[in-house]
Design a protein around this motif. Sequence first.
Motif, PDB file in Angstrom:
ATOM      1  N   ARG A 190      13.627 -28.274 -26.870  1.00  0.00           N
ATOM      2  CA  ARG A 190      12.737 -28.067 -25.730  1.00  0.00           C
ATOM      3  C   ARG A 190      13.488 -27.182 -24.750  1.00  0.00           C
ATOM      4  N   PHE A 193      17.226 -27.696 -24.385  1.00  0.00           N
ATOM      5  CA  PHE A 193      17.591 -29.059 -24.742  1.00  0.00           C
ATOM      6  C   PHE A 193      17.436 -29.303 -26.241  1.00  0.00           C
ATOM      7  N   TRP A 259      13.517 -37.998 -17.978  1.00  0.00           N
ATOM      8  CA  TRP A 259      13.204 -36.837 -18.814  1.00  0.00           C
ATOM      9  C   TRP A 259      11.735 -36.818 -19.214  1.00  0.00           C
ATOM     10  N   LEU A 262       9.089 -34.682 -17.472  1.00  0.00           N
ATOM     11  CA  LEU A 262       9.064 -33.224 -17.631  1.00  0.00           C
ATOM     12  C   LEU A 262       7.971 -32.866 -18.635  1.00  0.00           C
ATOM     13  N   MET A 265       7.480 -29.885 -21.120  1.00  0.00           N
ATOM     14  CA  MET A 265       8.176 -29.772 -22.401  1.00  0.00           C
ATOM     15  C   MET A 265       7.618 -30.739 -23.443  1.00  0.00           C
ATOM     16  N   GLY A 331       7.621 -26.156 -13.976  1.00  0.00           N
ATOM     17  CA  GLY A 331       8.620 -26.921 -14.712  1.00  0.00           C
ATOM     18  C   GLY A 331       9.553 -26.040 -15.517  1.00  0.00           C
ATOM     19  N   THR A 332       8.990 -25.036 -16.190  1.00  0.00           N
ATOM     20  CA  THR A 332       9.830 -24.136 -16.990  1.00  0.00           C
ATOM     21  C   THR A 332      10.789 -23.360 -16.104  1.00  0.00           C
ATOM     22  N   CYS A 335      13.573 -25.767 -14.979  1.00  0.00           N
ATOM     23  CA  CYS A 335      14.493 -26.101 -16.073  1.00  0.00           C
ATOM     24  C   CYS A 335      15.450 -24.955 -16.371  1.00  0.00           C
ATOM     25  N   ALA A 338      17.956 -24.728 -13.597  1.00  0.00           N
ATOM     26  CA  ALA A 338      18.983 -25.766 -13.752  1.00  0.00           C
ATOM     27  C   ALA A 338      20.000 -25.362 -14.803  1.00  0.00           C
ATOM     28  N   THR A 343      23.774 -26.622 -15.343  1.00  0.00           N
ATOM     29  CA  THR A 343      24.266 -27.060 -16.647  1.00  0.00           C
ATOM     30  C   THR A 343      25.280 -26.100 -17.244  1.00  0.00           C
TER      31      THR A 343
END
Length: 399
Positions: A190, A193, A259, A262, A265, A331-332, A335, A338, A343
């Motif tokens: 995803r 991830f 999670w 979200l 995803m 959301g995309t 992510c 992030a 990350t």
Amino acid sequence: MITGTSRVILHQLRTRPTGDSVIVGRLETGEVVELPPSGARVIEHLGRGLTVAETARLIAAETGEDVDVASFVTALTQFGFVARVDGSEVPGPIPRRPALPWITPRRAAWSLNPLLPWAVAALAGTAAVTMTVDPSLAPGYQSLFWSPYGSLVLLAVFGVGWPLVFLHELAHLVTARATGVPAYLELGTRLQFLVAQTDMSGIELAPRRHRLTAYLSGMAVNLIAACLAILTAATFEQASPWRLALQALALLALLPLAWQFLINMRTDLYYVLQDLTGSADLYADGLSYTRHLTHRVLHPRQDPPPTDPTLDLPPGQRRAARLYSAVLMTGTTLCLAALIFITAPADLTLLIHAVRQLGPDHGTLERLDGATVVLLLGGSQALWARTKWRQWRRRTTRT
């Protein structure tokens, strides 16, 4: 060749009415299609042994519609629904071997007991009351840092986190298997991830309560594990290492629940939302509308303007698709942000520190610590890349 005199033998199919249409599917392969009521009637008549021409005449008499049954049967063969035509076997997709075949629908039937959700709610309420009485039981991020060595912390996260992931997916598999769906365990991606997932294709044919149970069963397992860890931790003294370990376990069980929100995803809660809105494929509808809006922004003077792809949907599904497109874009973006700003820098910093520990100026324990971090981080990224490649290749082949 499908002619008027052809007799068609179909594989075992399951149907479920939904709104103004009927969902038809073959559980062995997971192929599911949405048909108008007349299409479902064609399948019913063919299943009774009527010829193509007899079925067409009967449908015309029942509904007044002139259905091209021969073309309809040809379309059914592409989904693997047709077993034989005039005694000749029709090639089709070979059903996959289900994971853990010893979990039969009869053995898994307990997972659909309507009392189970109430039992989980009672357990969660008990754990909440216990933490209210003793707030020190509430797990925090400090619970994870029980060792100064990053390798030991990562090993604990992997050693506890992945078994929890397996139990989460196993819950999906068991509840799906109870409805008759084969279900398969596999790895997926995803965005950035790497995820474990359960292919429950065909669950759309089950009753709504069973579908929602299958979607939410994984979250229920995480909640049960966290509550049991908290209640067990309450039996130890505050300074006990066992209490700290159980709090870390509770935290690792609870983190995946965040999670699930979200929904951009396609997490468990996404499928709940899709089911409640009655959408056949909320992600595809939302993505199509997002591309439509993007095209309009990039080409504002196009004449005539592009057609809104959601106009063909029922009003409720149209609103859901448009709202979900906003969630999908937001959301995309978050992510990916992030990944870029949090990350990736954190992983790179940890990796650089681990590589430096491999140098000759460090002791054996520090070198072992660095090697473990490199293997865990590098191995997880390599596994993500391999899974992403397999997904792309499978999608390209199917297209």
